[in-house]
Write a protein that holds these residues in place. Structure first.
Motif, short mmCIF file in Angstrom:
data_model
loop_
_atom_site.label_atom_id
_atom_site.label_comp_id
_atom_site.label_asym_id
_atom_site.label_seq_id
_atom_site.Cartn_x
_atom_site.Cartn_y
_atom_site.Cartn_z
N PHE A 157 -5.31 16.74 -7.40
CA PHE A 157 -5.66 15.68 -7.06
C PHE A 157 -4.93 14.46 -7.58
CE2 PHE A 157 -9.72 17.62 -5.50
CZ PHE A 157 -10.27 16.78 -4.51
N TYR A 158 -4.28 14.84 -8.82
CA TYR A 158 -3.49 13.85 -9.38
C TYR A 158 -2.20 13.83 -8.63
CZ TYR A 158 -0.41 11.79 -12.94
OH TYR A 158 0.47 10.96 -13.50
N ALA A 159 -1.55 14.74 -8.06
CA ALA A 159 -0.49 14.48 -7.18
C ALA A 159 -0.90 13.66 -6.03
CB ALA A 159 -0.14 15.92 -6.86
N LEU A 160 -2.01 14.06 -5.46
CA LEU A 160 -2.39 12.91 -4.41
C LEU A 160 -2.55 11.63 -4.68
CD1 LEU A 160 -5.03 15.25 -2.37
CD2 LEU A 160 -2.69 14.79 -1.90
N HIS A 161 -2.95 11.24 -5.88
CA HIS A 161 -3.14 9.94 -6.54
C HIS A 161 -1.81 9.21 -6.47
CE1 HIS A 161 -7.63 9.23 -7.17
NE2 HIS A 161 -7.57 10.60 -7.39
N GLN A 162 -0.77 10.10 -6.86
CA GLN A 162 0.49 9.48 -6.73
C GLN A 162 1.24 9.32 -5.72
OE1 GLN A 162 1.15 8.69 -10.19
NE2 GLN A 162 -1.00 9.68 -10.37
N ARG A 163 0.88 9.65 -4.40
CA ARG A 163 1.45 9.55 -3.44
C ARG A 163 1.47 7.94 -2.82
NH1 ARG A 163 -0.16 14.84 0.47
NH2 ARG A 163 1.05 16.06 -0.78
N GLN A 164 2.35 7.70 -2.20
CA GLN A 164 2.76 6.15 -1.79
C GLN A 164 2.79 6.43 -0.12
OE1 GLN A 164 2.25 3.47 -3.64
NE2 GLN A 164 1.93 5.04 -5.21
N ASP A 165 2.69 5.24 0.52
CA ASP A 165 2.88 5.22 2.07
C ASP A 165 4.20 5.93 2.37
OD1 ASP A 165 0.53 4.12 2.81
OD2 ASP A 165 1.24 2.17 2.96
N ASN A 166 4.41 6.56 3.36
CA ASN A 166 5.59 7.42 3.79
C ASN A 166 6.10 8.54 2.85
OD1 ASN A 166 7.72 7.89 5.87
ND2 ASN A 166 9.11 6.59 4.63
N TRP A 167 4.98 9.01 2.12
CA TRP A 167 5.26 10.08 1.26
C TRP A 167 6.31 11.15 1.80
CZ3 TRP A 167 3.05 14.74 2.16
CH2 TRP A 167 1.93 14.78 3.19
N ASP A 168 5.90 11.55 2.97
CA ASP A 168 6.66 12.62 3.58
C ASP A 168 7.74 12.34 4.37
OD1 ASP A 168 5.16 11.39 5.82
OD2 ASP A 168 4.22 13.11 6.39
N SER A 169 8.30 11.16 4.51
CA SER A 169 9.53 10.74 5.25
C SER A 169 9.21 10.49 6.55
CB SER A 169 10.71 11.47 4.85
OG SER A 169 11.12 11.43 3.47
N ARG A 170 7.98 10.47 7.02
CA ARG A 170 7.57 10.60 8.51
C ARG A 170 6.46 9.73 8.80
NH1 ARG A 170 5.90 16.56 9.60
NH2 ARG A 170 5.47 16.86 7.11
N GLY A 171 6.31 8.57 7.86
CA GLY A 171 5.51 7.60 8.10
C GLY A 171 3.95 7.74 7.68
N SER A 172 3.71 8.91 6.90
CA SER A 172 2.13 9.09 6.82
C SER A 172 1.87 8.22 5.75
CB SER A 172 2.21 10.46 6.06
OG SER A 172 2.55 11.10 7.32
N GLN A 173 0.45 7.83 5.77
CA GLN A 173 -0.14 6.99 4.82
C GLN A 173 -0.43 7.57 3.54
OE1 GLN A 173 -3.61 5.23 6.69
NE2 GLN A 173 -2.70 4.85 8.49
N LYS A 174 -0.47 6.94 2.50
CA LYS A 174 -0.77 7.40 1.37
C LYS A 174 -2.23 7.89 1.19
CE LYS A 174 -1.82 2.86 -1.03
NZ LYS A 174 -1.50 2.10 -2.25
N PRO A 175 -2.71 8.54 0.34
CA PRO A 175 -4.12 8.82 0.61
C PRO A 175 -5.23 7.66 0.14
CG PRO A 175 -2.97 10.66 -0.82
CD PRO A 175 -2.13 9.51 -0.36
N ASN A 176 -6.08 7.61 1.24
CA ASN A 176 -6.77 6.62 1.00
C ASN A 176 -7.95 7.07 -0.35
OD1 ASN A 176 -10.12 5.67 1.30
ND2 ASN A 176 -9.09 5.02 3.19
N ARG A 177 -8.33 5.68 -1.06
CA ARG A 177 -8.74 5.93 -2.26
C ARG A 177 -10.34 6.21 -2.44
NH1 ARG A 177 -4.84 6.90 -5.67
NH2 ARG A 177 -3.33 5.15 -5.85
N LEU A 178 -10.92 5.92 -1.32
CA LEU A 178 -12.37 6.01 -1.04
C LEU A 178 -12.40 7.57 -0.64
CD1 LEU A 178 -13.80 3.00 0.59
CD2 LEU A 178 -14.35 3.86 -1.49
N SER A 179 -11.73 8.07 0.29
CA SER A 179 -11.29 9.64 0.64
C SER A 179 -11.14 10.59 -0.48
CB SER A 179 -10.53 9.77 1.97
OG SER A 179 -10.64 8.89 2.93
N LEU A 180 -10.33 10.09 -1.41
CA LEU A 180 -9.87 10.84 -2.32
C LEU A 180 -11.22 10.99 -3.51
CD1 LEU A 180 -6.54 9.74 -3.53
CD2 LEU A 180 -7.04 11.89 -3.66
N SER A 181 -11.89 9.90 -3.84
CA SER A 181 -12.92 9.93 -4.49
C SER A 181 -14.13 10.73 -3.89
CB SER A 181 -13.58 8.30 -4.55
OG SER A 181 -14.73 8.33 -5.38
N TYR A 182 -14.43 10.58 -2.70
CA TYR A 182 -15.31 11.40 -1.74
C TYR A 182 -14.93 13.00 -2.09
CZ TYR A 182 -18.73 12.65 1.81
OH TYR A 182 -19.56 13.22 2.62
#
Length: 129
Positions: free
Chosen positions: A18-43
Protein backbone atom coordinates in the motif's frame (compact mmCIF):
# COMPACT_ATOMS: atom_id res chain seq x y z
CA UNK A 1 -0.41 -20.20 17.28
CA UNK A 2 1.93 -19.84 14.29
CA UNK A 3 -0.38 -17.20 12.85
CA UNK A 4 0.15 -14.80 15.72
CA UNK A 5 3.91 -15.08 15.41
CA UNK A 6 3.81 -14.31 11.69
CA UNK A 7 1.10 -11.65 11.86
CA UNK A 8 3.51 -8.68 12.14
CA UNK A 9 5.43 -9.89 9.07
CA UNK A 10 2.17 -10.39 7.16
CA UNK A 11 0.98 -6.91 8.09
CA UNK A 12 4.32 -5.44 7.01
CA UNK A 13 4.15 -7.06 3.55
CA UNK A 14 0.62 -5.72 3.02
CA UNK A 15 1.52 -2.28 4.37
CA UNK A 16 4.58 -2.09 2.08
CA UNK A 17 2.43 -2.75 -0.98
CA UNK A 18 0.00 0.00 0.00
CA UNK A 19 2.89 2.37 0.71
CA UNK A 20 4.18 1.81 -2.84
CA UNK A 21 0.72 2.60 -4.23
CA UNK A 22 0.55 5.83 -2.22
CA UNK A 23 3.80 6.92 -3.93
CA UNK A 24 2.53 6.46 -7.48
CA UNK A 25 1.89 9.51 -9.62
CA UNK A 26 -0.11 9.92 -12.81
CA UNK A 27 1.45 8.01 -15.72
CA UNK A 28 3.23 5.71 -13.24
CA UNK A 29 3.42 2.98 -15.88
CA UNK A 30 4.41 5.23 -18.82
CA UNK A 31 1.09 4.37 -20.46
CA UNK A 32 -0.99 7.24 -19.12
CA UNK A 33 -2.49 5.42 -16.14
CA UNK A 34 -3.91 7.52 -13.32
CA UNK A 35 -2.33 7.49 -9.89
CA UNK A 36 -4.28 5.47 -7.33
CA UNK A 37 -7.40 7.21 -6.12
CA UNK A 38 -6.99 8.21 -2.44
CA UNK A 39 -10.54 7.19 -1.51
CA UNK A 40 -10.10 3.83 -3.23
CA UNK A 41 -6.79 3.31 -1.41
CA UNK A 42 -8.37 4.05 1.94
CA UNK A 43 -11.32 1.76 1.24
CA UNK A 44 -9.01 -1.05 0.04
CA UNK A 45 -6.81 -0.76 3.13
CA UNK A 46 -9.92 -1.10 5.28
CA UNK A 47 -11.07 -4.16 3.34
CA UNK A 48 -7.68 -5.88 3.66
CA UNK A 49 -7.45 -5.10 7.38
CA UNK A 50 -10.96 -6.42 7.96
CA UNK A 51 -10.37 -9.47 5.76
CA UNK A 52 -7.09 -10.31 7.49
CA UNK A 53 -8.78 -10.03 10.90
CA UNK A 54 -11.67 -12.26 9.78
CA UNK A 55 -9.37 -14.87 8.25
CA UNK A 56 -6.95 -15.08 11.15
CA UNK A 57 -9.70 -15.11 13.80
CA UNK A 58 -11.33 -18.03 11.97
CA UNK A 59 -7.99 -19.87 12.07
CA UNK A 60 -7.38 -19.92 8.33
CA UNK A 61 -3.94 -19.63 6.76
CA UNK A 62 -3.32 -16.20 5.20
CA UNK A 63 -1.96 -15.80 1.69
CA UNK A 64 -0.42 -12.39 1.03
CA UNK A 65 -2.07 -10.85 -2.02
CA UNK A 66 -0.64 -8.91 -4.89
CA UNK A 67 -1.92 -5.34 -4.50
CA UNK A 68 -1.75 -2.85 -7.36
CA UNK A 69 -3.76 -0.24 -9.20
CA UNK A 70 -5.28 -0.17 -12.66
CA UNK A 71 -5.25 2.50 -15.39
CA UNK A 72 -8.24 4.28 -13.81
CA UNK A 73 -6.71 4.53 -10.33
CA UNK A 74 -8.79 1.69 -8.85
CA UNK A 75 -7.11 -0.74 -6.49
CA UNK A 76 -6.70 -4.38 -7.50
CA UNK A 77 -6.06 -7.18 -5.02
CA UNK A 78 -5.29 -10.72 -6.23
CA UNK A 79 -4.68 -14.13 -4.75
CA UNK A 80 -3.71 -17.28 -6.65
CA UNK A 81 -3.99 -20.77 -5.16
CA UNK A 82 -3.74 -23.68 -7.57
CA UNK A 83 -6.39 -23.24 -10.25
CA UNK A 84 -8.29 -20.73 -8.13
CA UNK A 85 -7.87 -16.99 -8.34
CA UNK A 86 -9.67 -14.38 -6.29
CA UNK A 87 -9.59 -10.82 -7.57
CA UNK A 88 -11.01 -7.78 -5.80
CA UNK A 89 -11.36 -4.42 -7.50
CA UNK A 90 -11.90 -1.48 -5.18
CA UNK A 91 -13.33 1.84 -6.28
CA UNK A 92 -14.14 4.88 -4.14
CA UNK A 93 -17.33 3.49 -2.68
CA UNK A 94 -17.70 -0.12 -3.80
CA UNK A 95 -15.77 -3.32 -4.29
CA UNK A 96 -16.36 -6.27 -6.59
CA UNK A 97 -14.84 -9.71 -6.53
CA UNK A 98 -14.19 -12.18 -9.30
CA UNK A 99 -13.68 -15.88 -8.61
CA UNK A 100 -11.76 -17.57 -11.43
CA UNK A 101 -11.23 -21.32 -11.83
CA UNK A 102 -10.76 -21.57 -15.60
CA UNK A 103 -10.82 -19.61 -18.84
CA UNK A 104 -14.54 -19.65 -19.66
CA UNK A 105 -16.13 -16.35 -18.64
CA UNK A 106 -19.58 -17.95 -18.60
CA UNK A 107 -18.77 -21.22 -16.83
CA UNK A 108 -15.57 -20.74 -14.82
CA UNK A 109 -15.79 -17.22 -13.41
CA UNK A 110 -18.15 -15.48 -11.03
CA UNK A 111 -18.43 -11.72 -10.50
CA UNK A 112 -20.36 -9.99 -7.71
CA UNK A 113 -20.22 -7.10 -5.29
CA UNK A 114 -18.08 -7.76 -2.21
CA UNK A 115 -19.76 -7.87 1.16
CA UNK A 116 -18.09 -8.55 4.50
CA UNK A 117 -20.44 -11.49 5.07
CA UNK A 118 -18.75 -13.28 2.15
CA UNK A 119 -15.17 -13.05 3.39
CA UNK A 120 -14.93 -16.52 4.94
CA UNK A 121 -16.90 -18.22 2.14
CA UNK A 122 -14.65 -16.65 -0.51
CA UNK A 123 -11.53 -17.53 1.45
CA UNK A 124 -12.62 -21.13 1.93
CA UNK A 125 -13.30 -21.36 -1.82
CA UNK A 126 -9.84 -19.96 -2.61
CA UNK A 127 -8.08 -22.41 -0.34
CA UNK A 128 -10.16 -25.54 -0.87
CA UNK A 129 -12.43 -25.08 -3.88
Amino acid sequence: YWLHEKLPAIQTRVRDQFYALHQRQDNWDSRGSQKPNRLSLSYAEGIITDLLDSITQAGYIWLTPSISSDEDGNITIEWHKGKHELHIEVRENEAEYIKVWGTSIENEMHLDFLDRKQYLTLWNWLLHG
